[in-house]
Structure formats: structure tokens, C-alpha cells
Design an enzyme around this catalytic site. Structure first.
Site, PDB file in Angstrom:
ATOM      1  N   MET A  58       0.785  -1.230  -0.006  1.00  0.00           N
ATOM      2  CA  MET A  58       0.091  -0.057   0.078  1.00  0.00           C
ATOM      3  C   MET A  58       0.783   1.352  -0.058  1.00  0.00           C
ATOM      4  O   MET A  58       0.218   2.331   0.184  1.00  0.00           O
ATOM      5  CB  MET A  58      -0.926  -0.023   1.136  1.00  0.00           C
ATOM      6  N   PRO A  59       2.015   1.150  -0.124  1.00  0.00           N
ATOM      7  CA  PRO A  59       2.940   2.550  -0.161  1.00  0.00           C
ATOM      8  C   PRO A  59       2.328   3.374  -1.475  1.00  0.00           C
ATOM      9  O   PRO A  59       2.082   2.538  -2.523  1.00  0.00           O
ATOM     10  CB  PRO A  59       4.236   2.111  -0.246  1.00  0.00           C
ATOM     11  N   PHE A  60       2.452   4.613  -1.499  1.00  0.00           N
ATOM     12  CA  PHE A  60       2.627   5.396  -2.587  1.00  0.00           C
ATOM     13  C   PHE A  60       3.782   6.139  -2.411  1.00  0.00           C
ATOM     14  O   PHE A  60       4.189   6.841  -1.588  1.00  0.00           O
ATOM     15  CB  PHE A  60       1.222   6.433  -2.256  1.00  0.00           C
TER      16      PHE A  60
ATOM     17  N   THR B 252       4.678   7.375   1.124  1.00  0.00           N
ATOM     18  CA  THR B 252       3.536   7.466   2.042  1.00  0.00           C
ATOM     19  C   THR B 252       3.059   5.973   2.332  1.00  0.00           C
ATOM     20  O   THR B 252       2.678   5.229   1.301  1.00  0.00           O
ATOM     21  CB  THR B 252       2.412   8.265   1.476  1.00  0.00           C
TER      22      THR B 252
END
Length: 127
Positions: free
Chosen positions: A1-3, A72
Site C-alpha cells: 500500500m505505499p504510495f 507514504t
């Protein structure tokens, strides 16, 4: 799920940009156990005057090849995991692109699971 957001000076090759992207993703998979398909990234190419940085900070020299990597991700990783991630990203980028590890600046921002939606207007991580 990192952006992931990668910012660099305009004019680098598609191959160079792909190497940056793949280096960050590989490090996230290895150090944060991110799945291979969990790859959400934006590359920002900017004019040289739009990338502001000191020539040296904390006794680390920087050049016009500096790259900012902003990650993020959901909270919960240990300090040691983050340290390993930073080392792995810098090392992979240096080996694949020839950039100096000094020119790889990483910012990691964490948030809670309810702050993510991967589509359909739902917070998949909490529903």
C-alpha cells in the site's frame, strides 16, 4: 500500500526513470514485505530551478542529479525496517543508475489504515 512520489530534474531517459521506480519498489518488497502488484507511483520531472536543495547538508554533498523519494505508507514498521529500506533504496539506485547514494533523499510519511482508498469509494484496509 505505499504510495511513492519520485521527483527529479527533467531530461533523464525512460530507462533511468524506470530504474529509479523499480529500485524503490524492489526495496519496498524486500524490506516492507509489499506485494509485487502493490505498486502505486508518480514520477515528477521538474525544471532545474524547481528542484531546490543545498550543495551540502549534514556533511552530505548534493548535486544537480539529486532525487527526492517521498513514500507514504501505513504505519507499523520498525525503525530498523525503515533504516534497511533507506539503505536498500540508495544502494539499488546507485547500482542501477550510477547516481551517488548521497543524491538519494528519502522522506517516509506514515498514516493509519483508514486513510487509504484503492477505488470504488471504499476504505478497503478497514472494511
Amino acid at each position: 500500500m505505499p504510495f511513492v512520489q519520485i521527483s527529479l530534474v527533467r531530461g533523464k531517459s525512460v530507462v533511468h526513470i524506470a530504474a529509479l521506480s523499480e529500485s524503490v519498489h524492489q526495496a519496498l518488497m524486500e524490506e516492507f514485505n509489499v506485494p509485487a502488484l502493490d505498486k502505486f507511483q508518480v514520477v515528477h520531472e521538474v525544471e532545474p530551478h524547481q528542484l531546490v536543495f543545498p550543495s551540502s547538508y549534514l556533511e552530505i554533498p548534493h548535486t544537480e542529479d539529486i532525487v527526492y523519494i517521498h513514500i507514504t505508507c501505513k504505519e507499523g514498521r520498525t525503525v530498523e525496517m525503515k533504516r534497511r529500506l533507506y539503505r536498500k533504496i540508495a544502494s539499488l539506485i546507485a547500482s542501477r543508475t550510477g547516481l551517488a547514494e548521497d543524491d538519494v533523499v528519502i522522506v517516509l510519511a506514515e498514516n493509519a489504515a483508514e486513510n487509504w482508498s484503492f477505488g470504488r469509494g471504499k476504505a478497503q484496509l478497514i472494511e
